[in-house]
Design a protein around this motif. Structure first.
Motif, PDB file in Angstrom:
ATOM      1  N   TYR A  20      14.494   5.437   7.360  1.00 29.46           N
ATOM      2  CA  TYR A  20      13.134   5.885   7.669  1.00 29.46           C
ATOM      3  C   TYR A  20      12.706   5.260   8.981  1.00 29.46           C
ATOM      4  N   TYR A  39       3.444   1.481  11.902  1.00 29.54           N
ATOM      5  CA  TYR A  39       4.092   0.648  10.893  1.00 29.54           C
ATOM      6  C   TYR A  39       5.612   0.846  10.990  1.00 29.54           C
ATOM      7  N   HIS A  41       8.722   0.912   9.599  1.00 36.06           N
ATOM      8  CA  HIS A  41       9.248   0.918   8.240  1.00 36.06           C
ATOM      9  C   HIS A  41      10.646   0.295   8.182  1.00 36.06           C
ATOM     10  N   ARG A  45      12.026  -2.705   5.919  1.00 34.93           N
ATOM     11  CA  ARG A  45      12.866  -2.468   4.753  1.00 34.93           C
ATOM     12  C   ARG A  45      14.234  -3.149   4.828  1.00 34.93           C
ATOM     13  N   GLN A  49      13.131  -5.650  -0.299  1.00 36.86           N
ATOM     14  CA  GLN A  49      13.531  -4.519  -1.122  1.00 36.86           C
ATOM     15  C   GLN A  49      12.368  -3.543  -1.232  1.00 36.86           C
ATOM     16  N   CYS A  50      12.733  -2.280  -1.420  1.00 33.60           N
ATOM     17  CA  CYS A  50      11.727  -1.225  -1.569  1.00 33.60           C
ATOM     18  C   CYS A  50      10.682  -1.617  -2.615  1.00 33.60           C
ATOM     19  N   CYS A  53       7.286  -3.615  -1.945  1.00 27.97           N
ATOM     20  CA  CYS A  53       6.102  -2.884  -1.469  1.00 27.97           C
ATOM     21  C   CYS A  53       5.724  -1.714  -2.371  1.00 27.97           C
ATOM     22  N   HIS A  54       6.726  -0.938  -2.788  1.00 27.79           N
ATOM     23  CA  HIS A  54       6.386   0.309  -3.476  1.00 27.79           C
ATOM     24  C   HIS A  54       6.185   0.147  -4.975  1.00 27.79           C
ATOM     25  N   PHE A  59       2.218   0.228  -2.836  1.00 25.17           N
ATOM     26  CA  PHE A  59       2.135   1.211  -1.749  1.00 25.17           C
ATOM     27  C   PHE A  59       2.725   2.529  -2.244  1.00 25.17           C
ATOM     28  N   THR A  61       4.506   6.038  -1.685  1.00 19.50           N
ATOM     29  CA  THR A  61       5.451   6.455  -0.642  1.00 19.50           C
ATOM     30  C   THR A  61       4.956   7.743   0.018  1.00 19.50           C
ATOM     31  N   ALA A  63       2.754   8.733   3.675  1.00 22.82           N
ATOM     32  CA  ALA A  63       2.053   8.247   4.864  1.00 22.82           C
ATOM     33  C   ALA A  63       0.559   8.529   4.778  1.00 22.82           C
ATOM     34  N   GLY A  64      -0.246   7.511   4.967  1.00 22.58           N
ATOM     35  CA  GLY A  64      -1.694   7.666   5.048  1.00 22.58           C
ATOM     36  C   GLY A  64      -2.403   7.865   3.719  1.00 22.58           C
ATOM     37  N   ASN A  66      -2.734   5.737   1.153  1.00 23.36           N
ATOM     38  CA  ASN A  66      -2.992   4.510   0.397  1.00 23.36           C
ATOM     39  C   ASN A  66      -4.429   3.981   0.484  1.00 23.36           C
ATOM     40  N   ILE A 108       5.168  10.323   9.436  1.00 25.06           N
ATOM     41  CA  ILE A 108       6.418   9.637   9.749  1.00 25.06           C
ATOM     42  C   ILE A 108       6.932  10.178  11.087  1.00 25.06           C
ATOM     43  N   GLU A 113      12.179  12.675   5.981  1.00 22.28           N
ATOM     44  CA  GLU A 113      10.907  12.699   5.273  1.00 22.28           C
ATOM     45  C   GLU A 113      11.054  12.599   3.766  1.00 22.28           C
TER      46      GLU A 113
HETATM   47  C1  HEC Z   1       7.273  -4.197   3.534  1.00 18.28           C
HETATM   48  C2  HEC Z   1       6.843  -3.036   2.791  1.00 18.28           C
HETATM   49  C3  HEC Z   1       7.766  -1.873   2.567  1.00 18.28           C
HETATM   50  C4  HEC Z   1       9.087  -1.866   2.194  1.00 18.28           C
HETATM   51  C5  HEC Z   1       9.998  -3.049   1.927  1.00 18.28           C
HETATM   52  C6  HEC Z   1       9.466  -0.478   2.057  1.00 18.28           C
HETATM   53  N1  HEC Z   1       8.410   0.323   2.355  1.00 18.28           N
HETATM   54 FE1  HEC Z   1       8.369   2.346   2.272  1.00 18.28          FE
HETATM   55  N2  HEC Z   1       6.495   2.355   3.049  1.00 18.28           N
HETATM   56  C7  HEC Z   1       5.739   1.240   3.296  1.00 18.28           C
HETATM   57  C8  HEC Z   1       4.479   1.643   3.883  1.00 18.28           C
HETATM   58  C9  HEC Z   1       3.364   0.702   4.295  1.00 18.28           C
HETATM   59  C10 HEC Z   1       4.522   3.039   4.018  1.00 18.28           C
HETATM   60  C11 HEC Z   1       3.434   3.928   4.627  1.00 18.28           C
HETATM   61  C12 HEC Z   1       2.327   4.060   3.622  1.00 18.28           C
HETATM   62  C13 HEC Z   1       1.050   4.572   4.219  1.00 18.28           C
HETATM   63  O1  HEC Z   1       1.057   5.177   5.292  1.00 18.28           O
HETATM   64  O2  HEC Z   1       0.001   4.367   3.576  1.00 18.28           O
HETATM   65  C14 HEC Z   1       5.804   3.466   3.469  1.00 18.28           C
HETATM   66  C15 HEC Z   1       6.210   4.775   3.367  1.00 18.28           C
HETATM   67  C16 HEC Z   1       7.334   5.195   2.682  1.00 18.28           C
HETATM   68  C17 HEC Z   1       7.677   6.576   2.435  1.00 18.28           C
HETATM   69  C18 HEC Z   1       6.846   7.770   2.884  1.00 18.28           C
HETATM   70  C19 HEC Z   1       7.163   8.066   4.320  1.00 18.28           C
HETATM   71  C20 HEC Z   1       8.304   8.971   4.400  1.00 18.28           C
HETATM   72  O3  HEC Z   1       9.396   8.535   4.841  1.00 18.28           O
HETATM   73  O4  HEC Z   1       8.133  10.135   4.028  1.00 18.28           O
HETATM   74  C21 HEC Z   1       8.853   6.578   1.735  1.00 18.28           C
HETATM   75  C22 HEC Z   1       9.612   7.785   1.231  1.00 18.28           C
HETATM   76  C23 HEC Z   1       9.254   5.189   1.562  1.00 18.28           C
HETATM   77  N3  HEC Z   1       8.288   4.377   2.146  1.00 18.28           N
HETATM   78  C24 HEC Z   1      10.402   4.762   0.933  1.00 18.28           C
HETATM   79  C25 HEC Z   1      10.889   3.459   0.981  1.00 18.28           C
HETATM   80  C26 HEC Z   1      12.215   3.046   0.540  1.00 18.28           C
HETATM   81  C27 HEC Z   1      13.245   3.982  -0.080  1.00 18.28           C
HETATM   82  C28 HEC Z   1      12.299   1.699   0.772  1.00 18.28           C
HETATM   83  C29 HEC Z   1      13.478   0.772   0.550  1.00 18.28           C
HETATM   84  C30 HEC Z   1      14.724   1.203   1.123  1.00 18.28           C
HETATM   85  C31 HEC Z   1      11.043   1.266   1.344  1.00 18.28           C
HETATM   86  N4  HEC Z   1      10.220   2.354   1.469  1.00 18.28           N
HETATM   87  C32 HEC Z   1      10.726  -0.044   1.680  1.00 18.28           C
HETATM   88  C33 HEC Z   1       6.089  -0.056   3.010  1.00 18.28           C
HETATM   89  C34 HEC Z   1       7.353  -0.484   2.659  1.00 18.28           C
END
Ligand code: HEC
Ligand code: HEC
Ligand code: HEC
Length: 120
Positions: A20, A39, A41, A45, A49-50, A53-54, A59, A61, A63-64, A66, A108, A113
């Motif tokens: 991402y 941000y 990402h 990441r 680990q995912c 945050c998630h 959070f 998954t 964008a925008g 939250n 993103i 996506e």
């Molecule tokens: C340190 C925090 C953090 C980690 C670790 C993290 N994310 Fe995220 N992720 C976020 C944030 C913040 C957003 C944007 C949210 C927003 O805009 O409100 C996001 C957005 C996303 C999205 C939506 C954007 C898109 O690509 O369509 C996905 C899917 C996603 N994360 C998957 C993952 C996965 C899979 C992992 C692990 C491999 C991961 N995230 C690890 C914080 C994190």
């Protein structure tokens, strides 16, 4: 030999859906006189680990979606769970987060996506 070829074909696909790029968050920032938030990402990441945050920090998954506000961040929610001067630099560093060019819309940028099955 046959398995080797299969691995070559399958591996890039797996890596691709796990990748991402930057998320632009600009639901309120620019309206309120600050540059859009970028941000990084990928940067995060590879460090956490995912689920940190998630799941733990809740959070969504998307964008925008939250409802992040500066007040909540200052109270230790969302980005503020780490950007508190202990785990990472504090919220005083406005420009490190509010670093987007004027007019960027939430979403993103680059990368993919959708998420693959069973990532968490
Ligand atoms: C340190 C925090 C953090 C980690 C670790 C993290 N994310 Fe995220 N992720 C976020 C944030 C913040 C957003 C944007 C949210 C927003 O805009 O409100 C996001 C957005 C996303 C999205 C939506 C954007 C898109 O690509 O369509 C996905 C899917 C996603 N994360 C998957 C993952 C996965 C899979 C992992 C692990 C491999 C991961 N995230 C690890 C914080 C994190
Ligand atoms: C760790 C990242 C980060 C830092 C540092 C940061 N912000 Fe934010 N800020 C955000 C995010 C994320 C949002 C939500 C953006 C959106 O949805 O438009 C936001 C939103 C805002 C908003 C929109 C209105 C509101 O209250 O939510 C203002 C104004 C703002 N920040 C000002 C500041 C100022 C001033 C500083 C420095 C004292 C600062 N920010 C530091 C991440 C940060
Ligand atoms: C789980 C902890 C965690 C969360 C949540 C988190 N960050 Fe970070 N972030 C970090 C750490 C750790 C660093 C690296 C700090 C350092 O290098 O000193 C970092 C670095 C950054 C950087 C600098 C990247 C670079 O290239 O140096 C930005 C920008 C940033 N974070 C924005 C955000 C925003 C915006 C949010 C919320 C949407 C957020 N972070 C949420 C832990 C987090």
């Amino acid at each position: 030999m046959w398995f080797g070829l299969l691995a070559l074909l399958v591996l890039p696909a797996v890596v691709a859906w796990a990748e991402y790029a930057d998320v632009v968050i600009n639901e309120r920032a620019e309206e309120e006189g600050m540059a859009p938030v970028i941000y990084p990402h990928w940067f995060h990441r590879i460090r956490f680990q995912c689920s940190v945050c998630h799941v733990d920090l809740e959070f969504k998954t998307a964008a925008g979606q939250n409802g992040i506000t500066m007040d909540k961040i200052s109270q230790g929610e969302f980005c503020g769970a780490c950007h508190n001067g202990e785990i990472a630099w504090s919220v005083d560093n406005c420009d490190l987060c509010h670093s987007g060019k004027a007019g960027l819309e939430t979403g993103i940028r680059g990368g993919h996506e959708t998420t693959g099955p069973g990532v968490f």
